[in-house]
Design a protein around this motif. Structure first.
Motif, mmCIF file in Angstrom:
data_model
loop_
_atom_site.group_PDB
_atom_site.id
_atom_site.type_symbol
_atom_site.label_atom_id
_atom_site.label_comp_id
_atom_site.label_asym_id
_atom_site.label_seq_id
_atom_site.Cartn_x
_atom_site.Cartn_y
_atom_site.Cartn_z
ATOM 1 N N PRO A 49 0.813 -1.226 0.000
ATOM 2 C CA PRO A 49 0.000 0.000 0.000
ATOM 3 C C PRO A 49 0.847 1.277 0.000
ATOM 4 N N LEU A 50 2.137 1.171 0.346
ATOM 5 C CA LEU A 50 3.003 2.354 0.358
ATOM 6 C C LEU A 50 3.425 2.770 -1.042
ATOM 7 N N LEU A 51 3.177 1.910 -2.040
ATOM 8 C CA LEU A 51 3.610 2.189 -3.411
ATOM 9 C C LEU A 51 2.473 2.764 -4.228
ATOM 10 N N GLU A 52 2.775 3.786 -4.994
ATOM 11 C CA GLU A 52 1.839 4.360 -5.948
ATOM 12 C C GLU A 52 2.574 4.600 -7.251
ATOM 13 N N SER A 53 1.838 4.613 -8.367
ATOM 14 C CA SER A 53 2.428 4.911 -9.667
ATOM 15 C C SER A 53 1.986 6.287 -10.111
ATOM 16 N N GLU A 54 2.946 7.095 -10.498
ATOM 17 C CA GLU A 54 2.629 8.424 -10.981
ATOM 18 C C GLU A 54 2.013 8.325 -12.369
#
Length: 457
Positions: A49-54
């Protein structure tokens, strides 16, 4: 004197290399090609959950025009960059009609009884990907209660469909079906029919004289029949693709810009990763309670994993850029003048120049492709072993193969060059190479031996 054994504890210091999970992940990411890295990162984004894609930036109209101009100049069907918001997988063409669908459509156009249509449809459904019938004749007759004549009639119907040769039960029958659709009355066709029926083994061994004697025809006629047979398709069903085509996406693009070659990492479909501000803030909340403490520990663990993943992805980009830039500098003659001037190069030479381990360079170039002004090439194409000449200079195996191919193309077809003769010619031109090496390179280029290249014309 008695021998005694004792148990005890001894303290000592020693150095050892430990493969940490972070290092294993870095090596794994480095060796992944772009399309596999995309899948890998998408899975990690779902897990953590700490990862996001720009959001990917859409190319400007000027960049689009420059890319289209570049592709038209190169004439290569490589990668088309359109609107980056449209996913690459959405633009891949789907698989075409299968062989079964094509045969079923043809059967519907024929005037058949309901039972004949049912049997023929069953036969079409039991063809393998090459177009051959893989069911025993007796089993089909027993299943549909057919007489031998009725069964052969259904087989004839299926074999009359396109592509020619489909429905055959052997290679000989497949070739025969295709020859029967050729123009009648030609001597070469009649000889070819006799060859595929009774002399396929001799043909595979290129015993043309034996075939000519057995058929009481001239050797030249056998040669013409062979030319006719070589134009046939031994796998007629393979024209119908059962799987979607795999598109090559270059991982690196090399282009001429302002008087120099510019290296750029081509990964527009790889998501740019960042840490989630929401969960990062949630991790630093001072809530009390056992549940809050467990959530904080979980987020801290995921936070470290996300940081390592982002770092490893960026490290992959940097390593690939450094390796690609080194290849361009080492193979400058190739980029300026074409494939004929590829130089010998080893992974160790690149590793020494960049102060990397050879295995790191190997992973960075494995299953990856570079787009050049001359087309798309696998990275390993640029690593050619060397062949030493009489004057002590080195040439690449690629150049030696080109020379061997030229000698074979220009040879007298009635007296083709043997591997030993090619080795002697290369020796005269200053390239020391044995007969076995010539045979090895010739086989790698899928060129037949001299006995099979000989023509009787």
């Amino acid at each position: 004197m008695t021998l005694s054994m004792e148990f005890g504890f001894n303290q000592e210091q020693k150095l050892s290399v430990t493969m940490t999970p972070q290092l294993r992940q870095a090596l794994h990411i480095l060796q992944l090609p772009a399309y596999e890295l995309l899948t890998f990162l998408q899975e990690k984004i779902i897990e953590n959950p700490l990862l996001e894609s720009e959001e990917q930036i859409t190319p400007t109209e000027r960049e689009m025009e420059a890319w289209a101009k570049l592709q038209s100049e190169r004439g290569t069907a490589s990668v088309h960059i359109g609107n980056e918001k449209e996913h690459v997988l959405e633009r891949l063409s789907s698989a075409g009609d299968t062989l079964m669908v094509a045969l079923e459509a043809q059967l519907r156009e024929l005037t058949l009884t309901a039972y004949e249509y049912k049997v023929c449809l069953y036969l079409a459904g039991n063809l393998d990907e090459k177009g051959y019938l893989q069911v025993e004749d007796e089993a089909i007759c027993k299943r549909f209660h057919l007489s031998r004549d009725e069964y052969e009639n259904c087989i004839t119907i299926v074999q009359s469909l396109d592509p020619a040769g489909v429905g055959a039960r052997s290679l000989a029958e497949c070739l025969e079906l295709q020859l029967l659709r050729q123009n009648k009355g030609e001597e070469a066709r009649e000889v070819a029919l006799a060859i595929v029926k009774d002399h396929l083994h001799d043909l595979a061994a290129h015993r043309l004289k034996k075939i000519a004697t057995a058929l009481s025809v001239k050797l030249l006629c056998v040669q013409r029949a062979l030319d006719l047979i070589l134009k046939l398709d031994p796998r007629p069903g393979a024209v119908y693709v059962s799987e979607p085509a795999r598109y090559l996406l270059p991982d690196v693009i090399v282009d001429w810009q302002e008087g120099a070659y510019e290296v750029s990492i081509h990964d527009p479909y790889i998501p740019r990763l960042r840490l989630s501000p929401y969960y990062h803030q949630l991790m630093h909340r001072k809530d009390e309670g056992e549940g809050a403490a467990q959530a904080t520990r979980y987020l801290e663990k995921r936070f470290q994993a996300a940081k390592w993943l982002i770092k490893n992805v960026e490290q992959r980009r940097l390593t690939m850029y450094r390796v690609s830039d080194c290849i361009v500098r080492r193979q400058r003659d190739f980029f300026e003048n074409g494939k004929g001037l590829i130089k010998p190069l080893t992974l160790q030479q690149v590793a020494d120049e960049l102060s990397l381990h050879e295995s790191t360079v190997s992973r960075a170039t494995q299953h990856k492709y570079m787009q050049t002004p001359y087309g798309i090439f696998p990275f390993r194409f640029f690593f050619q072993t060397k062949v030493t000449t009489h004057v002590g200079e080195n040439t690449s195996t690629y150049q030696v193969k080109r020379l061997i191919n030229t000698l074979i193309v220009e040879e007298d077809k009635e007296k083709p060059l043997s591997d030993q003769k090619i080795s002697q010619v290369l020796m005269e031109r200053g390239i020391r190479i044995s007969r076995r090496t010539v045979a090895k390179y010739r086989e790698e280029m899928k060129i037949a031996a001299s006995t099979h290249r000989r023509r009787y014309v």
